[in-house]
Scaffold this motif. Structure first.
Motif, mmCIF file in Angstrom:
data_model
loop_
_atom_site.group_PDB
_atom_site.id
_atom_site.type_symbol
_atom_site.label_atom_id
_atom_site.label_comp_id
_atom_site.label_asym_id
_atom_site.label_seq_id
_atom_site.Cartn_x
_atom_site.Cartn_y
_atom_site.Cartn_z
ATOM 1 N N PRO A 55 0.816 -1.225 0.000
ATOM 2 C CA PRO A 55 0.000 0.000 0.000
ATOM 3 C C PRO A 55 0.852 1.280 0.000
ATOM 4 N N THR A 56 2.103 1.188 0.482
ATOM 5 C CA THR A 56 2.962 2.378 0.535
ATOM 6 C C THR A 56 3.375 2.847 -0.858
ATOM 7 N N VAL A 57 3.225 1.976 -1.878
ATOM 8 C CA VAL A 57 3.526 2.365 -3.254
ATOM 9 C C VAL A 57 2.241 2.498 -4.074
ATOM 10 N N GLY A 58 1.110 2.627 -3.364
ATOM 11 C CA GLY A 58 -0.154 2.926 -4.025
ATOM 12 C C GLY A 58 -0.911 1.743 -4.594
ATOM 13 N N LEU A 59 -0.579 0.525 -4.168
ATOM 14 C CA LEU A 59 -1.269 -0.647 -4.690
ATOM 15 C C LEU A 59 -2.316 -1.139 -3.692
ATOM 16 N N PRO A 60 -3.591 -1.234 -4.113
ATOM 17 C CA PRO A 60 -4.660 -1.671 -3.211
ATOM 18 C C PRO A 60 -4.786 -3.197 -3.151
ATOM 19 N N ASP A 61 -5.472 -3.676 -2.127
ATOM 20 C CA ASP A 61 -5.660 -5.113 -1.910
ATOM 21 C C ASP A 61 -6.308 -5.827 -3.091
ATOM 22 N N ASP A 62 -7.218 -5.159 -3.808
ATOM 23 C CA ASP A 62 -7.929 -5.856 -4.883
ATOM 24 C C ASP A 62 -7.042 -6.127 -6.103
ATOM 25 N N MET A 63 -5.812 -5.636 -6.106
ATOM 26 C CA MET A 63 -4.865 -5.923 -7.190
ATOM 27 C C MET A 63 -3.881 -7.028 -6.795
ATOM 28 N N MET A 64 -4.079 -7.636 -5.618
ATOM 29 C CA MET A 64 -3.168 -8.646 -5.092
ATOM 30 C C MET A 64 -3.724 -10.050 -5.328
ATOM 31 N N VAL A 65 -2.827 -10.987 -5.547
ATOM 32 C CA VAL A 65 -3.213 -12.385 -5.688
ATOM 33 C C VAL A 65 -2.180 -13.261 -4.974
ATOM 34 N N MET A 66 -2.684 -14.256 -4.217
ATOM 35 C CA MET A 66 -1.828 -15.306 -3.668
ATOM 36 C C MET A 66 -1.816 -16.397 -4.748
ATOM 37 N N LEU A 67 -0.640 -16.830 -5.154
ATOM 38 C CA LEU A 67 -0.520 -17.738 -6.292
ATOM 39 C C LEU A 67 -0.586 -19.201 -5.864
ATOM 40 N N PRO A 68 -1.441 -19.981 -6.534
ATOM 41 C CA PRO A 68 -1.515 -21.410 -6.209
ATOM 42 C C PRO A 68 -0.288 -22.165 -6.730
ATOM 43 N N GLU A 69 0.043 -23.254 -6.042
ATOM 44 C CA GLU A 69 1.171 -24.100 -6.435
ATOM 45 C C GLU A 69 0.894 -24.773 -7.770
ATOM 46 N N SER A 70 1.967 -25.163 -8.446
ATOM 47 C CA SER A 70 1.856 -25.862 -9.720
ATOM 48 C C SER A 70 3.027 -26.817 -9.859
ATOM 49 N N ASP A 71 2.797 -27.932 -10.547
ATOM 50 C CA ASP A 71 3.909 -28.852 -10.805
ATOM 51 C C ASP A 71 4.283 -28.839 -12.292
ATOM 52 N N VAL A 72 3.809 -27.834 -13.044
ATOM 53 C CA VAL A 72 4.129 -27.720 -14.461
ATOM 54 C C VAL A 72 5.628 -27.569 -14.672
#
Length: 186
Positions: free
Chosen positions: A160-177
């Protein structure tokens, strides 16, 4: 006269962006050797239009970092995609202080290691150009596929200190690709 006004507006905008970036500090006494090794990119937040259009379909990626000459980093990245594993090698070129880089090959104009304990997490700030547009991104790196609560807190406290709000955030799911587990960076 109109052209002068437009030009003056661009100059002011660039000065404002430079001032805003200058306020983003790097990890004190950053140590590239301690930072080297495998990192999982477990969360991201960005105002990049391309990212926002794809963020709900992104998967956890990896970055294998190796300290090289003159404070630079050699980074091997693996991004899982629907059509397989995309691999990219890039040189992070040190600018100014330790922990501050630029990556011309990826359009990263400003990369800063903002916070890290080296053994479990890092918060990475990226100011980049993609398809002619400037954007800000913050990534949470973890040494494991599950970030600690302290790591997530440091990440959530910073972006948030660089102007990015929570709705632009994503926790990334694991992948075995990308199953190589992050090969050694060149």
């Amino acid at each position: 006269m109109r052209m002068k006004s437009v030009l003056w507006g661009w100059v002011l905008a660039l000065l404002w962006v430079s001032a805003a970036q200058a306020e983003v500090l790097v990890q004190p006494d950053f140590d590239a050797k301690k930072f080297s090794g495998l990192w999982y990119v477990v969360s991201m937040v960005s105002d990049c239009k391309v990212f926002l259009g794809k963020k709900d379909h992104l998967l956890m990626s990896t970055s294998t970092v190796k300290a090289v000459a003159e404070g630079n980093l050699s980074v091997h990245m693996e991004f899982p995609r629907a059509d397989g594993c995309n691999q990219v090698d890039a040189e992070y070129l040190k600018v100014g202080s330790e922990g501050h880089f630029r990556v011309p090959a990826l359009g990263y104009l400003d990369v800063r290691i903002v916070d890290t304990d080296y053994s479990s997490f890092a918060v990475v700030y990226i100011y980049k150009e993609l398809e002619g547009a400037l954007s800000t991104m913050v990534q949470l790196y973890s040494r494991t596929q599950e970030a600690s609560p302290q790591a997530v807190k440091a990440f959530r406290d910073f972006y948030p200190t660089v102007g990015l709000p929570d709705d632009m955030m994503v926790m990334l799911p694991e992948s075995d690709v990308c199953s190589s587990g992050g090969k050694e960076a060149p």
